[in-house]
Design an enzyme around this catalytic site. Sequence first.
Site, PDB file in Angstrom:
ATOM      1  N   GLY A 263     -18.629  15.202 -12.521  1.00 16.22           N
ATOM      2  CA  GLY A 263     -19.568  16.326 -12.392  1.00 16.22           C
ATOM      3  C   GLY A 263     -19.666  17.176 -13.650  1.00 16.22           C
ATOM      4  O   GLY A 263     -20.749  17.489 -14.124  1.00 16.22           O
ATOM      5  N   ALA A 264     -18.505  17.551 -14.194  1.00 17.02           N
ATOM      6  CA  ALA A 264     -18.496  18.434 -15.353  1.00 17.02           C
ATOM      7  C   ALA A 264     -17.072  18.510 -15.884  1.00 17.02           C
ATOM      8  O   ALA A 264     -16.141  18.012 -15.242  1.00 17.02           O
ATOM      9  CB  ALA A 264     -18.970  19.836 -14.971  1.00 17.02           C
ATOM     10  N   MET A 265     -16.917  19.168 -17.049  1.00 16.86           N
ATOM     11  CA  MET A 265     -15.599  19.233 -17.672  1.00 16.86           C
ATOM     12  C   MET A 265     -15.383  20.587 -18.335  1.00 16.86           C
ATOM     13  O   MET A 265     -16.247  21.093 -19.041  1.00 16.86           O
ATOM     14  CB  MET A 265     -15.493  18.091 -18.700  1.00 16.86           C
ATOM     15  CG  MET A 265     -14.181  18.050 -19.446  1.00 16.86           C
ATOM     16  SD  MET A 265     -12.779  17.744 -18.316  1.00 16.86           S
ATOM     17  CE  MET A 265     -11.505  18.648 -19.171  1.00 16.86           C
ATOM     18  N   GLU A 266     -14.180  21.130 -18.107  1.00 14.96           N
ATOM     19  CA  GLU A 266     -13.886  22.531 -18.446  1.00 14.96           C
ATOM     20  C   GLU A 266     -13.352  22.740 -19.856  1.00 14.96           C
ATOM     21  O   GLU A 266     -12.613  23.712 -20.099  1.00 14.96           O
ATOM     22  CB  GLU A 266     -12.852  23.060 -17.443  1.00 14.96           C
ATOM     23  CG  GLU A 266     -11.432  22.454 -17.569  1.00 14.96           C
ATOM     24  CD  GLU A 266     -11.153  21.314 -16.611  1.00 14.96           C
ATOM     25  OE1 GLU A 266     -12.118  20.649 -16.161  1.00 14.96           O
ATOM     26  OE2 GLU A 266      -9.963  21.060 -16.318  1.00 14.96           O
ATOM     27  N   GLU A 300     -15.959  25.198 -13.268  1.00 20.14           N
ATOM     28  CA  GLU A 300     -15.540  24.920 -14.651  1.00 20.14           C
ATOM     29  C   GLU A 300     -15.174  26.218 -15.361  1.00 20.14           C
ATOM     30  O   GLU A 300     -14.214  26.272 -16.120  1.00 20.14           O
ATOM     31  CB  GLU A 300     -16.639  24.174 -15.420  1.00 20.14           C
ATOM     32  CG  GLU A 300     -17.128  22.877 -14.763  1.00 20.14           C
ATOM     33  CD  GLU A 300     -16.031  21.938 -14.330  1.00 20.14           C
ATOM     34  OE1 GLU A 300     -14.953  21.927 -14.940  1.00 20.14           O
ATOM     35  OE2 GLU A 300     -16.244  21.204 -13.330  1.00 20.14           O
TER      36      GLU A 300
HETATM   37  N1  HT7 Z   1     -11.312  18.470 -14.770  1.00 17.50           N
HETATM   38  C1  HT7 Z   1     -12.499  17.674 -14.760  1.00 17.50           C
HETATM   39  C2  HT7 Z   1     -12.188  16.283 -14.374  1.00 17.50           C
HETATM   40  C3  HT7 Z   1     -13.061  15.302 -15.051  1.00 17.50           C
HETATM   41  C4  HT7 Z   1     -12.745  13.980 -15.276  1.00 17.50           C
HETATM   42  C5  HT7 Z   1     -11.628  13.284 -14.978  1.00 17.50           C
HETATM   43  C6  HT7 Z   1     -11.600  11.934 -15.303  1.00 17.50           C
HETATM   44  C7  HT7 Z   1     -12.677  11.328 -15.932  1.00 17.50           C
HETATM   45  C8  HT7 Z   1     -13.792  12.063 -16.227  1.00 17.50           C
HETATM   46  C9  HT7 Z   1     -13.818  13.402 -15.901  1.00 17.50           C
HETATM   47  N2  HT7 Z   1     -14.742  14.303 -16.081  1.00 17.50           N
HETATM   48  C10 HT7 Z   1     -14.294  15.471 -15.552  1.00 17.50           C
HETATM   49  C11 HT7 Z   1     -13.555  18.195 -13.867  1.00 17.50           C
HETATM   50  C12 HT7 Z   1     -13.128  19.283 -12.978  1.00 17.50           C
HETATM   51  O1  HT7 Z   1     -12.426  19.066 -12.022  1.00 17.50           O
HETATM   52  O2  HT7 Z   1     -13.465  20.412 -13.214  1.00 17.50           O
HETATM   53 ZN    ZN Z   2     -11.749  21.043 -11.752  1.00 19.20          ZN
END
Ligand code: HT7
Ligand code: ZN
Length: 876
Positions: A263-266, A300
């Site tokens: 979904g997204a990345m922090e 995020e």
């Molecule tokens: N912490 C992020 C986890 C995530 C992720 C893990 C494995 C591969 C791709 C990924 N992209 C994002 C997202 C979150 O929990 O906020």
């Molecule tokens: Zn998260």
Amino acid sequence: APLIRLEDYRPSDWLIDTVDLDIGLHPTKTRIRSLLALRPNPAGQTDAPLVLDGDELVLKTISLDGTPLDASAYTATPQTLTLHAPPRGGFTLTIETEIDPSANTKLMGLYRSSKVYCTQCEADGFRRITYFLDRPDVMSVYTVRLEAAKAEAPVLLSNGNLVATGEVPGSDRHFAMWHDPHPKPAYLFALVGGALDHVRQDYVTADGHKVELAVYVEPGKAGRAGWALDSLVRCMRWDEQVFGRNYDLDVFNVVAVSDFNMGAMENKGLNIFNDKYVLADPQTATDGDYASIEAIIAHEYFHNWTGNRITCRDWFQLCLKEGLTVFRDQEFSSDERSRPVKRIADVRTLRSTQFSEDAGPLAHPVRPRAYKEINNFYTPTVYEKGAEVIRMLKVLIGDDAFKRGMDLYFERCDGTAATIEEFLACFAETSGQNLSHFARWYEQAGTPTIVASGRYDAAARRYTLELAQSTPPTPGQSEKQPMVLPIKLGLVGSQGDLPLKTQSNAYAGDGLVILDGPSLSISFDGIAEPPIPSLLRGFSAPARLELDLADADLIRQFSADSDSFNRWQALQSIATRALVTAGRPDSGPGTLPATAAELGRALDGFLQADALADPAFAAQVLRLPAPADIAREIGRDVDPDAIFAAHRALSTAIGTALLPRLPGLRQALETKGPYRADAASAGRRALRNELLGLTALAAPEDGAALCEQQFETGDNLTDRLAAMAAMTLIPGERREQLIARFAAAYAGEPLVLDKWLMAQALIAEPETLERVKRLMQHPAFSLGNPNRVRALIGGFAANLTQFNRADGEGYGFVADIVVALDRTNPQVASRLLGSFKSWRMLEPGRRRLAREALGMVARTQNLSRDVSDIAERALA
Ligand code: HT7
Ligand code: ZN
């Protein structure tokens, strides 16, 4: 692949204080020069060699304290870079690698998506960029110089604050330099480069710090970035007010990309999003999309404190950041919208995703003890059950001790890589409670069942409640211990809740009973009439509740309970019981007519009296439990066709009972004026569209006409998509025409066409498999894009009757795609393979066919660790 165990954790022998990266972006030959300041970790082993992690890397050059290293001093493979005898004190290492972002189809590390360079480093993607100690307890201060052709990447972003920009003399290139003062693990590193538009806004934190906020999107899409920016401002304010957390850099950037595994990345100061969770306007996003964007932007952002400032010591502690951050985003959405409706929606998700995981071969504790591939542990158990554990903790120790515990955690653990033990110690301290039994929630997998029964003694004016708990075995945990179950409860009488008086010390005085042993008996005195027990109010523990109430009592509870969640649950329980009975392979639809009539009457009265007061709640009340929930309740020898038939019959009968009321109600619910995304307007649309679905089932001719009309006249995607989705319930030419009109209307809108693909993949008819195969050839589909795969193939795998076709063709189809996809994107492939997680509860014929398909995957040569791990655990 080796099994990595929590008990084997050791601190790193080396630490990296600073990282200076110089990255020359190029579509196929990106150069990375990394300068690492290393020193031995006092907590590690002395004289240890230095082993840096890599993944598919090629080493170009290496120097120690500025001097090129002799070839005998190190060994470089694509997976590791080993310095055999590093100097005892601190030293610097300069490493150059070269990578090809365009060839990176795994979407981990640095890759190029629609001409935009971006990164995904969690959990272990940084090692695909340069050799590093790629583990979350190694935290460093980063300075990053990015260089690229101006025309190709006018925007150059990384973590932290922008400290310099400039031209590269004598070339068409420019650079940007970023510095992040907060030490962070490599998984939070990020960069973005490309031609992007943006929207921006200034923000002043409660503690007076000015921050420039910006949301970056593909050129031409800035008009769709406003909701994300607005959500960001609201969640920043909320975190200040509710958790006392201020933002800590001069800039906060959000970037939307169209190829993203999750979904997204922090990433610190530079959150990267799947564009599905950023882009919104009324024509291309539904009410559900608006709500998800708000929730994921918040999630995020909240990680900045719960994840980034305080990170995880090791990946076993993943729930430390994820469960807590889901809890925080759920609370934010509850405050922004309707708390009861949000709770109902979250519990639906929990039951459908997490309870089903807990009930199958992929079950694992919230904090797993071992893994082969960490990417397979970003699961509903870690995230959603992890959030439930925090919610229970708050109920158990009370709001005040919880708040003080959070403050203590932020103060004590800031800047560290922490553990669940350290987290819980804060709450033990502020509450004065011993939380060692509660900590079992992190260790023991499986969904507890609470069996409850009540007895009323009219002469003694006493009501006695018997409670017992048990948890079924899960892989590797055959014996289960009792859990700490906070059970919020009330006794509902004819005039509402009865006052609770009890001698028992198990009762905390405010409608909370803690069941922490195998069983408990609790008596309430002064009860003047036989009450209806309202247990697990607000779903106060992630458990199954078995309580045998007559339908008539459940209907009374629906009208009289002061707890909205349990009002909703009461009708769900009636429907569940009827569907479980009718959906068993050996039973005909015997109980359905009586239940349908009862439910129909209850719903009719409710719609007449209450529906307009809270349409969002009413929409939830009308929606039956999903067929997959019924399958899980049945639990063994499941026949998906029988369940689906029962479900369809009950929905149709309810629709028929409500039919006379539907046109008037739909009219009363119409929203006037231009589209507004607020929760109240969305609630009206939700109920109106729920009623459209019922009409389609109960009166297909009228329903089809309504769908066509709503599609043609609707001014927003929510209504137009709901029209098409309702039409998919009505086989025939008109359906096909509407499907075609939808595709034409949204040509060139990939995110909308994902919904179009998914709606078709979910049609519960035997022709669907051929339709899905045909759609794979449609220009809107691509196996290379995770969103397209999740929409069409993931949609099909979620289609209970068609994925589980009696001839096994559904399993074969999905398994073949998993194998094909594994060659390019193992993460997306392994998630898709997770669709098989409930195969063991099927009837013997389907079980055999599903096992064969899984076996075919497991036997394939050169599988990724991601896919082989899931295949092996699913079959074990
Ligand atoms: N912490 C992020 C986890 C995530 C992720 C893990 C494995 C591969 C791709 C990924 N992209 C994002 C997202 C979150 O929990 O906020
Ligand atoms: Zn998260």
